[in-house]
Design a protein around this motif. Structure first.
Motif, mmCIF file in Angstrom:
data_model
loop_
_atom_site.group_PDB
_atom_site.id
_atom_site.type_symbol
_atom_site.label_atom_id
_atom_site.label_comp_id
_atom_site.label_asym_id
_atom_site.label_seq_id
_atom_site.Cartn_x
_atom_site.Cartn_y
_atom_site.Cartn_z
ATOM 1 N N SER A 84 6.819 6.459 -3.469
ATOM 2 C CA SER A 84 6.087 6.877 -2.375
ATOM 3 C C SER A 84 4.788 7.912 -2.265
ATOM 4 O O SER A 84 3.708 8.163 -2.161
ATOM 5 N N THR A 112 0.330 7.333 -2.155
ATOM 6 C CA THR A 112 0.113 8.213 -1.205
ATOM 7 C C THR A 112 -0.078 9.708 -1.990
ATOM 8 O O THR A 112 1.468 9.716 -1.913
ATOM 9 N N GLU A 126 2.632 10.607 4.996
ATOM 10 C CA GLU A 126 2.911 9.465 4.803
ATOM 11 C C GLU A 126 4.407 8.853 3.573
ATOM 12 O O GLU A 126 5.229 8.292 3.539
ATOM 13 N N ASP A 180 7.805 9.787 5.342
ATOM 14 C CA ASP A 180 8.333 8.468 6.216
ATOM 15 C C ASP A 180 7.925 6.854 5.023
ATOM 16 O O ASP A 180 9.096 6.477 5.239
ATOM 17 N N LYS A 229 0.293 1.876 6.717
ATOM 18 C CA LYS A 229 -1.123 2.788 6.717
ATOM 19 C C LYS A 229 -0.411 3.781 5.370
ATOM 20 O O LYS A 229 -0.368 4.580 5.646
ATOM 21 N N THR A 230 -2.058 3.936 4.572
ATOM 22 C CA THR A 230 -0.851 4.756 3.729
ATOM 23 C C THR A 230 -2.774 5.778 3.447
ATOM 24 O O THR A 230 -4.003 4.370 4.022
#
Length: 603
Positions: free
Chosen positions: A301, A305, A310, A313, A331-332
């Motif tokens: 993760s 990003t 983010e 998520d 979307k990142t």
């Protein structure tokens, strides 16, 4: 196998074969060279012979020319041309003597041979007395002619010249025939030599085939057969080893190709169920700017990003979907702060019974997402622009309807209304007792009634021409052009090119009529044209109406951009009206030359 090959090579005796080949090639080369030298010599000889024959023929022509010029000189009575004729005879005689001497004795500049055959020498010797007589008589005749002495002896000299020239011509013919005979003998002799050389060359080739090529071919075939047999044995012995080696090599190549393809073409990564990176492909690492040597925390993760929300998520998706897998758009934000859209698939892969990994395969869809966002923005702008256009069109339509109603009201009030008031007053003022004045007023009332009827018809024609509902679009357009010609004084012509006579839907007909009326009115009002042509044509599916004028024209693109101007809105209304009946409008105009408007309506 090596010993067999060596033994066959010794049998072939390549040194002897090489010597035989060299001898055969040298023999063929010499025969070809001799043939070419002989041909070139013969061609040169034939050229000389043809030149001799040509000059011999020219010599006959010169003798005839000499006789002609002497006869002209003998019969001439014009003293002015006398000297010129004598000079011409001298010039011809000199050339004739020079050519005869060159033919007889030979000449290096003209490439005439000095050596001749005995037959040719005899012919020239037989001709020599006649040549001497011609030269002597001609010189004597010229001497007498120069001192202007005319005597019977001169006529005898002329006759002598002519008689000997006739003999010279016959003997010269025999010389030409002898030249041709000798040339033919040379050609025949050369032809026989050529046949001899050709036969010798063919013989050499046959001997080479018989004693060199054929034996060598048999030995080489035997050698190749032995070599092929040995090759088959070697292939059979090495086949098993090669097959095993090829299978191993192909397996390694396939693994390398698969690994290279995954590293450089796919955005893929292997992660643990806890979200730690096990391995990331080169292309994916370059996209995320991820370097395992410097990134101690190998969290997937955090590699994707730098935004904490983010990251949470992504960790939640990995925790929830580690056994079932997950697929979707994510979307990142990359390390440069720019949005990054990924079409991601997480696939659970079991390595061992107790060991589980997630294979993550992604596609970079950032460009597509940017394009979709841009398309949505443009669609919103386009929708807003169309709404604004429709608002403007609606307001202008209402405004035009009000203007049209006001115009009709003015026409009725100012025209028909005043004429009706005048009619009323005139009727009230009639005095039946005064018959003469009553008759005058009645005539005036008749004229006024006709004007009122004409005004009513004009007003109703502008509102809805009766021809349109009674007879259709063709008749109504013809009536329109006729009425506008009378009212404006312009030359307006209508042509039904394809004899169209169908009736259409009333809504389509009224719109076609209004479009044509608007195009003609624009040509009259704005184009300042003197000639307008309206043409109607049709096919099985399309009705086409074209309005041409010879007016001042305009720039179509600049007018269409001015949507707030009267001309710009007029073109817009016209296109909207034709679009309303599923048609298309085409407007072509050249400033200073004129305008063409075409309406195509499906029928």
């Amino acid at each position: 196998m090596a010993r067999e090959t060596k033994a066959l090579s010794e049998k072939l005796n390549f040194k002897k074969l090489k010597r035989l080949y060299i001898f055969a090639l040298i023999t063929i080369a010499i025969t070809v060279l001799l043939s070419q030298l002989l041909i070139q010599h013969n061609i040169k000889s034939q050229l000389n012979d043809s030149r001799l024959i040509n000059i011999s023929g020219k010599q006959r022509m010169l003798s005839q020319k000499l006789a002609k010029e002497i006869l002209i000189l003998n019969s001439s009575s014009n003293k002015l041309n006398f000297n010129q004729e004598i000079a011409a005879v001298k010039k011809t005689l000199a050339l004739w003597k020079f050519t005869h001497h060159a033919l007889e004795k030979g000449n290096d500049s003209l490439k005439f041979p000095k050596e001749k055959s005995p037959e040719m020498i005899a012919l020239y010797k037989d001709m020599q007395p006649n040549v001497a007589i011609i030269i002597k008589s001609t010189k004597k005749y010229l001497e007498n002619s120069q001192i202007l002495l005319k005597s019977p002896k001169d006529q005898q000299e002329v006759q002598t010249i002519l008689d000997n020239i006739a003999i010279f011509l016959s003997k010269m013919n025999r010389i030409v025939e002898q030249y041709e005979h000798e040339a033919l003998e040379k050609v025949t002799r050369q032809q026989n030599i050529e046949y001899l050389i050709l036969s010798f060359t063919l013989l050499v080739l046959f001997l080479e085939f018989l004693f060199i090529f054929k034996p060598t071919n048999k030995k080489i075939e035997l050698l190749i057969s032995k070599l092929l047999t040995s090759e088959k044995r070697a292939i059979k012995l090495a086949r098993d080893t090669e097959i095993i080696s090829a299978i191993k090599e192909n397996s390694v190549k396939e693994l390398k190709s698969l690994n290279y393809a995954m590293e450089n073409t796919l955005l893929y990564c292997r992660i643990s169920p806890h979200g730690k990176i096990i391995h990331m492909g080169d292309k994916f690492a370059k996209l995320l700017q991820y370097n395992p040597s410097f990134d101690a925390d190998k969290s997937f993760s955090k590699a994707l990003t730098a935004v904490e929300k983010e990251q949470l998520d992504i960790d939640r998706i990995i925790a929830d979907k580690q056994r079932s897998g997950w697929q979707g758009e994510l979307k990142t934000t990359n390390r440069n702060g720019e949005p990054l859209w990924l079409d991601m698939s997480m696939i659970p892969v079991r390595i061992k019974k107790e060991e589980l990994e997630l294979l993550v395969i992604c596609f970079n869809i950032s460009i597509r997402k940017k394009a979709e966002i841009e398309i949505e923005r443009l669609n919103r702008e386009n929708t807003l622009e169309k709404i604004n256009q429709h608002k403007i069109i609606s307001s202008r339509i209402v405004e035009n309807q009000e203007n049209e109603q006001n115009r009709i009201a003015r026409e009725i009030h100012d025209g028909i209304g005043q004429m009706l008031t005048g009619l009323k007053f005139s009727l009230e003022s009639i005095n039946l007792e005064d018959k003469e004045k009553s008759a005058q007023k009645i005539e005036y009332l008749k004229k006024l009634s006709l004007d009122i009827i004409k005004g009513v018809r004009t007003a109703t024609f502008n509102l809805m021409p009766p021809e349109l509902s009674d007879h259709g679009i063709v008749s109504s357009i013809a009536k329109l052009t006729l009425e506008l010609t009378k009212l404006t004084g312009k030359n307006i012509q209508f042509y039904n090119k394809t004899e169209f006579d169908q009736r259409l839907d009333s809504l389509i007909e009224i719109n076609i009529y209004r479009l044509t009326q608007e195009a003609i009115n624009n040509a009259i009002k704005y184009a300042e044209s003197s000639h307008i042509i309206v043409q109607l044509s049709h096919s099985n599916k399309i009705l086409s109406i074209t309005v041409d004028d010879n007016g001042k024209g305009f720039d179509v693109s600049s007018v269409e951009k001015k949507r707030n101007s009267e001309s710009g809105m007029g073109l817009l209304f016209m296109k909207e009206r034709v679009r309303y009946i599923n048609g298309r409008a085409f407007i072509n105009s050249i400033p200073g030359e004129g305008t063409r408007i075409t309406f195509n309506i499906p029928i």
